[in-house]
Design an enzyme around this catalytic site. Structure first.
Site, mmCIF file in Angstrom:
data_model
loop_
_atom_site.group_PDB
_atom_site.id
_atom_site.type_symbol
_atom_site.label_atom_id
_atom_site.label_comp_id
_atom_site.label_asym_id
_atom_site.label_seq_id
_atom_site.Cartn_x
_atom_site.Cartn_y
_atom_site.Cartn_z
ATOM 1 N N CYS A 2 -43.718 -28.598 22.749
ATOM 2 C CA CYS A 2 -43.986 -29.351 23.968
ATOM 3 C C CYS A 2 -44.315 -28.399 25.116
ATOM 4 C CB CYS A 2 -42.768 -30.191 24.373
ATOM 5 S SG CYS A 2 -42.068 -31.183 23.042
ATOM 6 N N ARG A 16 -45.249 -33.670 31.297
ATOM 7 C CA ARG A 16 -44.870 -33.053 30.036
ATOM 8 C C ARG A 16 -45.653 -33.684 28.889
ATOM 9 N NH1 ARG A 16 -39.947 -34.305 27.228
ATOM 10 N NH2 ARG A 16 -40.564 -32.589 25.871
ATOM 11 N N ASN A 79 -38.098 -28.210 22.876
ATOM 12 C CA ASN A 79 -37.570 -27.489 21.723
ATOM 13 C C ASN A 79 -37.444 -25.997 22.002
ATOM 14 O OD1 ASN A 79 -37.034 -29.502 19.867
ATOM 15 N ND2 ASN A 79 -39.097 -29.491 19.012
#
Length: 324
Positions: A2, A16, A79
């Protein structure tokens, strides 16, 4: 993987992408002020700031991926596989499980300054929500209109980094990501001049050559550099439409297309959704891989003094306007 980035015009925004090979059925979720958060290790928030964000709701509990509260603070978890490490409960700490961190902070903090104070007693623990939901390995971008920080919990403890670019991806740890921007300090949105040799007649043969060398691959370190360059040079008007439009263009620079990132045989990472939060006003905008129309959910149009979650499923069907 991401990417997240902040953006400031008249209002403050955080965007995002959520890049993965499958969806958990996430929904735009509004948590009103009197929804009770009962945390695993005893803490209770029955009266807190209202918040909006993307969450997977399990057992009527919002497992937030990112969110913004009514005071203008935003937070996104990305992550951080291989580096994230969580502890065990300690008697003299605020023991908060990974999945509880976003509501714990957004529920109590009105600013990054508040976050810096609250996390002094924080212990992020490895307690799972349930056997069906193992903990994700995450780190977090936390920002308001004045500043941004990156929070990383690793084997050697909790790290809080000032984030002057307002951008975060995945690995390596943030201090190494930020240092790598030194390799690209010569990049510019302007056309380059000939510094190679005064004995050669060299010139630009294309627009955009000031950014020659900007990495274009899908790795997290390259996405960090690319998103930082685009965000730091992005310009738009101050209106809501112009600002939101520009955030989606910034995030578009790091989108992942099906087929380009194979994670296992026949399975590919894609940008499942792209979000833009107007943190100042509590409006959540999003697009999905299969629906490029920008859709908005406005927190202020709901009863923020309620006790029940308000949930909106993502609209997935592509909307194409036939002009003739």
């Amino acid at each position: 993987m991401c990417t997240a980035a902040t953006y400031q015009t008249k209002d403050f925004y955080m965007g995002r992408t959520l890049d993965y090979e499958f969806s958990y059925g996430e929904e735009i979720t509004i948590t009103p002020r009197y929804y009770p958060f009962h945390f695993k290790h005893g803490a209770v928030l029955e009266d807190h700031y209202a918040m909006i964000g993307m969450a997977h709701v399990a057992e009527n509990y919002p497992l937030y991926y990112e969110g913004a509260n009514e005071k203008g603070l935003a937070m996104a978890g990305l992550n951080f596989v291989g580096n994230a490490a969580y502890g065990h409960p300690m008697d003299d700490k605020d023991n908060i499980a990974v999945y509880e961190l976003i509501p714990w902070l957004l529920g109590q903090c009105a600013s990054v300054a508040d976050v810096r104070k609250l996390v002094k007693t924080l212990n992020i623990v490895d307690t799972v929500f349930s056997p069906q939901f193992p903990n994700a390995q995450l780190h977090w971008l936390i920002a308001d209109a004045n500043e941004a920080i990156t929070m990383e919990c690793m084997k050697d403890g909790l790290h809080i980094y000032d984030n002057p670019v307002g951008v975060m991806t995945n690995n390596p740890p943030f201090d190494k990501q930020l240092f790598r921007l030194n390799d690209y300090m010569a990049l510019s949105p302007k056309q380059p001049s000939n510094n190679f040799s005064d004995k050669l007649d060299l010139g630009s043969y294309s627009r955009g050559m000031g950014a020659l060398g900007l990495p274009g691959d899908l790795s997290s370190s390259s996405r960090f550099v690319r998103a930082a360059f685009v965000k730091m040079n992005a310009l738009s008007g101050n209106s809501e439409v112009e600002s939101v439009n520009q955030v989606f263009h910034i995030m578009g620079s790091v989108e992942q297309q099906r087929g380009c990132c194979e994670v296992s045989e026949g399975h590919y990472e894609i940008t499942i959704y792209t979000a833009c939060m107007n943190v100042s006003k509590g409006i959540y905008y999003y697009t999905t891989y299969t629906n490029h129309q920008i859709t908005a959910v406005d927190m202020q149009k709901e009863n923020l003094n309620g006790e029940m979650l308000v949930r909106y499923p993502m609209l997935q069907e592509e909307k194409i306007l036939i002009q003739n």
